[in-house]
Scaffold this motif. Sequence first.
Motif, PDB file in Angstrom:
ATOM      1  N   MET A   1       0.835  -1.195   0.000  1.00 34.09           N
ATOM      2  CA  MET A   1       0.000   0.000   0.000  1.00 34.09           C
ATOM      3  C   MET A   1       0.873   1.249   0.000  1.00 34.09           C
ATOM      4  O   MET A   1       1.791   1.346   0.797  1.00 34.09           O
ATOM      5  CB  MET A   1      -0.879   0.026   1.253  1.00 34.09           C
ATOM      6  N   PRO A   2       0.594   2.161  -0.885  1.00 30.29           N
ATOM      7  CA  PRO A   2       1.406   3.384  -0.895  1.00 30.29           C
ATOM      8  C   PRO A   2       1.059   4.302   0.273  1.00 30.29           C
ATOM      9  O   PRO A   2      -0.090   4.380   0.702  1.00 30.29           O
ATOM     10  CB  PRO A   2       1.030   4.026  -2.235  1.00 30.29           C
ATOM     11  N   ASN A   3       2.077   4.985   0.761  1.00 31.17           N
ATOM     12  CA  ASN A   3       1.885   6.014   1.771  1.00 31.17           C
ATOM     13  C   ASN A   3       1.853   7.369   1.079  1.00 31.17           C
ATOM     14  O   ASN A   3       2.665   7.637   0.199  1.00 31.17           O
ATOM     15  CB  ASN A   3       3.055   6.050   2.765  1.00 31.17           C
ATOM     16  N   VAL A   4       0.942   8.190   1.512  1.00 36.40           N
ATOM     17  CA  VAL A   4       0.907   9.571   1.040  1.00 36.40           C
ATOM     18  C   VAL A   4       1.105  10.454   2.272  1.00 36.40           C
ATOM     19  O   VAL A   4       0.313  10.394   3.209  1.00 36.40           O
ATOM     20  CB  VAL A   4      -0.434   9.912   0.361  1.00 36.40           C
ATOM     21  N   THR A   5       2.189  11.226   2.265  1.00 36.79           N
ATOM     22  CA  THR A   5       2.464  12.121   3.378  1.00 36.79           C
ATOM     23  C   THR A   5       2.155  13.552   2.956  1.00 36.79           C
ATOM     24  O   THR A   5       2.654  14.021   1.927  1.00 36.79           O
ATOM     25  CB  THR A   5       3.945  12.019   3.816  1.00 36.79           C
ATOM     26  N   PHE A   6       1.308  14.195   3.729  1.00 39.10           N
ATOM     27  CA  PHE A   6       0.941  15.577   3.442  1.00 39.10           C
ATOM     28  C   PHE A   6       1.754  16.502   4.338  1.00 39.10           C
ATOM     29  O   PHE A   6       1.874  16.252   5.547  1.00 39.10           O
ATOM     30  CB  PHE A   6      -0.552  15.787   3.705  1.00 39.10           C
ATOM     31  N   SER A   7       2.305  17.561   3.757  1.00 36.73           N
ATOM     32  CA  SER A   7       3.120  18.511   4.504  1.00 36.73           C
ATOM     33  C   SER A   7       2.718  19.925   4.102  1.00 36.73           C
ATOM     34  O   SER A   7       2.651  20.246   2.916  1.00 36.73           O
ATOM     35  CB  SER A   7       4.601  18.274   4.186  1.00 36.73           C
ATOM     36  N   SER A   8       2.420  20.729   5.108  1.00 35.55           N
ATOM     37  CA  SER A   8       2.006  22.105   4.838  1.00 35.55           C
ATOM     38  C   SER A   8       2.193  22.938   6.098  1.00 35.55           C
ATOM     39  O   SER A   8       2.030  22.421   7.215  1.00 35.55           O
ATOM     40  CB  SER A   8       0.530  22.131   4.424  1.00 35.55           C
ATOM     41  N   PRO A   9       2.474  24.223   5.942  1.00 34.30           N
ATOM     42  CA  PRO A   9       2.557  25.105   7.112  1.00 34.30           C
ATOM     43  C   PRO A   9       1.230  25.183   7.871  1.00 34.30           C
ATOM     44  O   PRO A   9       1.227  25.545   9.047  1.00 34.30           O
ATOM     45  CB  PRO A   9       2.904  26.471   6.519  1.00 34.30           C
ATOM     46  N   ILE A  10       0.115  24.847   7.221  1.00 38.21           N
ATOM     47  CA  ILE A  10      -1.177  24.947   7.917  1.00 38.21           C
ATOM     48  C   ILE A  10      -1.530  23.663   8.683  1.00 38.21           C
ATOM     49  O   ILE A  10      -2.553  23.631   9.360  1.00 38.21           O
ATOM     50  CB  ILE A  10      -2.332  25.322   6.958  1.00 38.21           C
ATOM     51  N   LEU A  11      -0.686  22.627   8.571  1.00 39.09           N
ATOM     52  CA  LEU A  11      -0.896  21.407   9.364  1.00 39.09           C
ATOM     53  C   LEU A  11      -0.020  21.483  10.606  1.00 39.09           C
ATOM     54  O   LEU A  11       1.088  22.011  10.552  1.00 39.09           O
ATOM     55  CB  LEU A  11      -0.522  20.161   8.551  1.00 39.09           C
ATOM     56  N   HIS A  12      -0.486  20.951  11.720  1.00 40.77           N
ATOM     57  CA  HIS A  12       0.316  20.953  12.944  1.00 40.77           C
ATOM     58  C   HIS A  12       1.594  20.146  12.753  1.00 40.77           C
ATOM     59  O   HIS A  12       2.638  20.477  13.280  1.00 40.77           O
ATOM     60  CB  HIS A  12      -0.495  20.409  14.115  1.00 40.77           C
ATOM     61  N   LYS A  13       1.477  19.038  12.008  1.00 38.24           N
ATOM     62  CA  LYS A  13       2.647  18.218  11.679  1.00 38.24           C
ATOM     63  C   LYS A  13       2.315  17.445  10.411  1.00 38.24           C
ATOM     64  O   LYS A  13       1.145  17.370   9.993  1.00 38.24           O
ATOM     65  CB  LYS A  13       2.991  17.275  12.817  1.00 38.24           C
ATOM     66  N   ASP A  14       3.346  16.881   9.796  1.00 40.24           N
ATOM     67  CA  ASP A  14       3.116  16.093   8.597  1.00 40.24           C
ATOM     68  C   ASP A  14       2.175  14.932   8.928  1.00 40.24           C
ATOM     69  O   ASP A  14       2.211  14.384  10.033  1.00 40.24           O
ATOM     70  CB  ASP A  14       4.433  15.524   8.060  1.00 40.24           C
ATOM     71  N   LEU A  15       1.355  14.574   7.975  1.00 37.30           N
ATOM     72  CA  LEU A  15       0.388  13.496   8.167  1.00 37.30           C
ATOM     73  C   LEU A  15       0.586  12.447   7.077  1.00 37.30           C
ATOM     74  O   LEU A  15       0.525  12.770   5.884  1.00 37.30           O
ATOM     75  CB  LEU A  15      -1.042  14.043   8.107  1.00 37.30           C
ATOM     76  N   THR A  16       0.841  11.215   7.490  1.00 34.06           N
ATOM     77  CA  THR A  16       1.010  10.121   6.530  1.00 34.06           C
ATOM     78  C   THR A  16      -0.222   9.232   6.578  1.00 34.06           C
ATOM     79  O   THR A  16      -0.651   8.806   7.649  1.00 34.06           O
ATOM     80  CB  THR A  16       2.266   9.290   6.858  1.00 34.06           C
ATOM     81  N   ALA A  19      -2.879   4.839   1.112  1.00 32.61           N
ATOM     82  CA  ALA A  19      -3.809   4.831  -0.009  1.00 32.61           C
ATOM     83  C   ALA A  19      -3.898   3.391  -0.500  1.00 32.61           C
ATOM     84  O   ALA A  19      -2.984   2.602  -0.292  1.00 32.61           O
ATOM     85  CB  ALA A  19      -3.315   5.742  -1.121  1.00 32.61           C
ATOM     86  N   ILE A  20      -4.980   3.050  -1.111  1.00 32.75           N
ATOM     87  CA  ILE A  20      -5.161   1.683  -1.592  1.00 32.75           C
ATOM     88  C   ILE A  20      -4.526   1.545  -2.965  1.00 32.75           C
ATOM     89  O   ILE A  20      -4.895   2.256  -3.897  1.00 32.75           O
ATOM     90  CB  ILE A  20      -6.659   1.327  -1.645  1.00 32.75           C
ATOM     91  N   ALA A  21      -3.545   0.627  -3.057  1.00 37.29           N
ATOM     92  CA  ALA A  21      -2.869   0.414  -4.334  1.00 37.29           C
ATOM     93  C   ALA A  21      -3.869  -0.038  -5.389  1.00 37.29           C
ATOM     94  O   ALA A  21      -4.757  -0.835  -5.107  1.00 37.29           O
ATOM     95  CB  ALA A  21      -1.775  -0.645  -4.180  1.00 37.29           C
ATOM     96  N   GLY A  22      -3.736   0.471  -6.579  1.00 29.85           N
ATOM     97  CA  GLY A  22      -4.631   0.085  -7.649  1.00 29.85           C
ATOM     98  C   GLY A  22      -5.940   0.849  -7.635  1.00 29.85           C
ATOM     99  O   GLY A  22      -6.767   0.720  -8.520  1.00 29.85           O
ATOM    100  N   ASP A  23      -6.121   1.636  -6.588  1.00 33.77           N
ATOM    101  CA  ASP A  23      -7.306   2.487  -6.508  1.00 33.77           C
ATOM    102  C   ASP A  23      -7.154   3.593  -7.555  1.00 33.77           C
ATOM    103  O   ASP A  23      -6.082   3.846  -8.061  1.00 33.77           O
ATOM    104  CB  ASP A  23      -7.372   3.096  -5.098  1.00 33.77           C
ATOM    105  N   THR A  24      -8.227   4.251  -7.853  1.00 34.36           N
ATOM    106  CA  THR A  24      -8.129   5.346  -8.813  1.00 34.36           C
ATOM    107  C   THR A  24      -8.408   6.674  -8.128  1.00 34.36           C
ATOM    108  O   THR A  24      -8.842   7.625  -8.762  1.00 34.36           O
ATOM    109  CB  THR A  24      -9.101   5.147  -9.991  1.00 34.36           C
ATOM    110  N   SER A  25      -8.141   6.730  -6.825  1.00 37.69           N
ATOM    111  CA  SER A  25      -8.365   7.975  -6.097  1.00 37.69           C
ATOM    112  C   SER A  25      -7.316   9.012  -6.474  1.00 37.69           C
ATOM    113  O   SER A  25      -6.143   8.700  -6.615  1.00 37.69           O
ATOM    114  CB  SER A  25      -8.282   7.733  -4.595  1.00 37.69           C
ATOM    115  N   THR A  26      -7.767  10.231  -6.555  1.00 41.27           N
ATOM    116  CA  THR A  26      -6.823  11.318  -6.757  1.00 41.27           C
ATOM    117  C   THR A  26      -6.227  11.700  -5.402  1.00 41.27           C
ATOM    118  O   THR A  26      -6.768  11.355  -4.344  1.00 41.27           O
ATOM    119  CB  THR A  26      -7.530  12.540  -7.345  1.00 41.27           C
TER     120      THR A  26
END
Length: 121
Positions: A1-16, A19-26
């Motif tokens: 399963m792939p990990n997607v880590t989100f990073s932004s100054p508006i987040l308290h900390k990075d969030l990992t 995601a479901i592999a083979g899914d078609t989610s954006t």
Amino acid sequence: MPNVTFSSPILHKDLTVYAIAGDTSTVLAVAESHKVPIPHDCKDGECGSCLIEVVTLTGKTMGSHLTEKEKSLLKSLGKITAEEIRVAEVDDIAPKFRLACQYVVRDQDILVKFTGEPGGA
Ligand code: FES
């Protein structure tokens, strides 16, 4: 399963998240399902408010399919060159900037950076 880590100054900390592999989610759909506030409006590759920077953390830097709308808009925003489009299409190597509403998650771990301002990756 792939990990997607989100990073932004508006987040308290990075969030990992997983995601479901083979899914078609954006990336935007994955973000929304985890309450990550990537700015967006049209969700159709036309407004540019969901601009993100993507860094591949593991695996090949795969390009994921660039839609015609995404190519056109990124070009007009000065966020992609004709050479980067060619490399993405021919060599399947991802460009740095993407539209979260168009970028489908693939089987690779990625870091998604966004500023929190519409169009401000
Ligand atoms: Fe408009 Fe992605 S939400 S281009």
